[in-house]
Design an enzyme around this catalytic site. Structure first.
Site, PDB file in Angstrom:
ATOM      1  NE  ARG A 187      -4.261  -1.557  10.151  1.00  0.00           N
ATOM      2  CZ  ARG A 187      -3.869  -0.542   9.607  1.00  0.00           C
ATOM      3  NH1 ARG A 187      -4.134   0.113   8.722  1.00  0.00           N
ATOM      4  NH2 ARG A 187      -2.463  -1.211  10.129  1.00  0.00           N
ATOM      5  CE  LYS A 236      -2.496  -1.108   3.623  1.00  0.00           C
ATOM      6  NZ  LYS A 236      -2.195  -2.566   4.092  1.00  0.00           N
ATOM      7  NE  ARG A 246       1.704  -4.916  11.156  1.00  0.00           N
ATOM      8  CZ  ARG A 246       2.645  -4.773  10.350  1.00  0.00           C
ATOM      9  NH1 ARG A 246       3.954  -5.451  10.753  1.00  0.00           N
ATOM     10  NH2 ARG A 246       2.594  -3.839   9.210  1.00  0.00           N
ATOM     11  NE  ARG A 305       6.431  -0.656  10.136  1.00  0.00           N
ATOM     12  CZ  ARG A 305       5.051  -0.661   9.316  1.00  0.00           C
ATOM     13  NH1 ARG A 305       5.276  -0.117   8.274  1.00  0.00           N
ATOM     14  NH2 ARG A 305       4.264  -1.274  10.189  1.00  0.00           N
TER      15      ARG A 305
END
Ligand code: AMP
Length: 221
Positions: free
Chosen positions: A94, A19, A177, A166
């Site tokens: 989301r 994305k 996730r 990250r």
């Protein structure tokens, strides 16, 4: 103020679907403001702002940040331009609640969601992309240990900053996730499909091909 020409597009896709990359290329080719709630939250955490302090613990666990926090920062972002821009939302909405909240916010500017682009990528490709991702601490440039390595290991080509993983790209968090993504996205997909706004785009290959696919759809909605 009501601006009838304001347009809103959404990029949907699992973490690692690309994305961010697709959005960055799209905003280089179309008059769009890129609104990434993930980037906004990371910035707020880095600067130690109250929103960041609220969001940090959720982000580190790979959990969703509460809807009121997210809707607050998105509304603030749109208000900053007084609704005078076209937006590309990435990583938002989301949840069903966020989708409804976005509809309400856009309606207050006389606008609506114009198109939702679902970037589809098989799971094995997602896990590989995320666990190999490295981000520059200085300028935010994104690399991949194998697919897009820097010239010197661990050092950003652009600014010489240190490349780090990250915290939420660690493998156990990545898995969480993906579970969270699936649970939450089903209802979103249904929400936009029912409204005839959902377009599925194959995002497993070269990002330029994905971008071309999105632009073609964008021109038609
Ligand atoms: P991202 O960079 O989009 O993968 O987001 C990183 C993390 O920020 C997510 O795992 C969530 O903890 C949080 N986050 C970003 N956008 C949202 C959103 N729209 N709703 C809830 N949490 C979000």
């Amino acid at each position: 103020m009501t601006v009838k020409t304001m347009k809103a597009y959404i990029l949907l896709g699992a973490p690692g679907a690309g994305k961010g990359t697709v959005a960055a290329r799209l905003v280089g080719q179309e008059p769009l403001v890129h609104v990434s709630t993930g980037d906004m939250l990371r910035e707020a955490v880095k600067e130690g702002r109250p929103v960041g302090l609220r969001a940090k613990a959720f982000m580190e666990k790979g959990e969703l940040v509460p809807d009121d926090v997210i809707l607050g920062i998105v509304r603030e972002r749109i208000e900053r331009d007084a609704g005078q821009k076209n937006y590309l939302f990435d990583g938002f909405p989301r949840t069903h609640e966020q989708a409804r909240g976005l509809d309400d916010t856009l309606a207050s500017f006389g606008a609506r969601v114009n198109g939702v682009f679902l970037l589809s990528v098989p799971d094995a490709v997602l896990v590989d992309r995320l666990s190999g991702r490295r981000v520059c601490q200085g300028c935010g440039a994104v690399y991949h240990v194998r697919n897009m390595p820097p010239r010197i290991e661990g050092i950003c080509d652009r600014c010489g900053g240190a490349l780090v993983q990250r915290p939420d790209d660690r493998e156990e968090t990545v898995r969480n996730r993906l579970v969270v993504y699936r649970r939450q996205t089903e209802e979103l997909i249904a929400y936009y499909r029912e409204r005839g706004l959902l377009f599925e785009i194959d995002a497993s290959g070269n990002p330029d091909v994905t971008v071309a696919g999105v632009r073609k759809r964008m021109a038609a909605v």
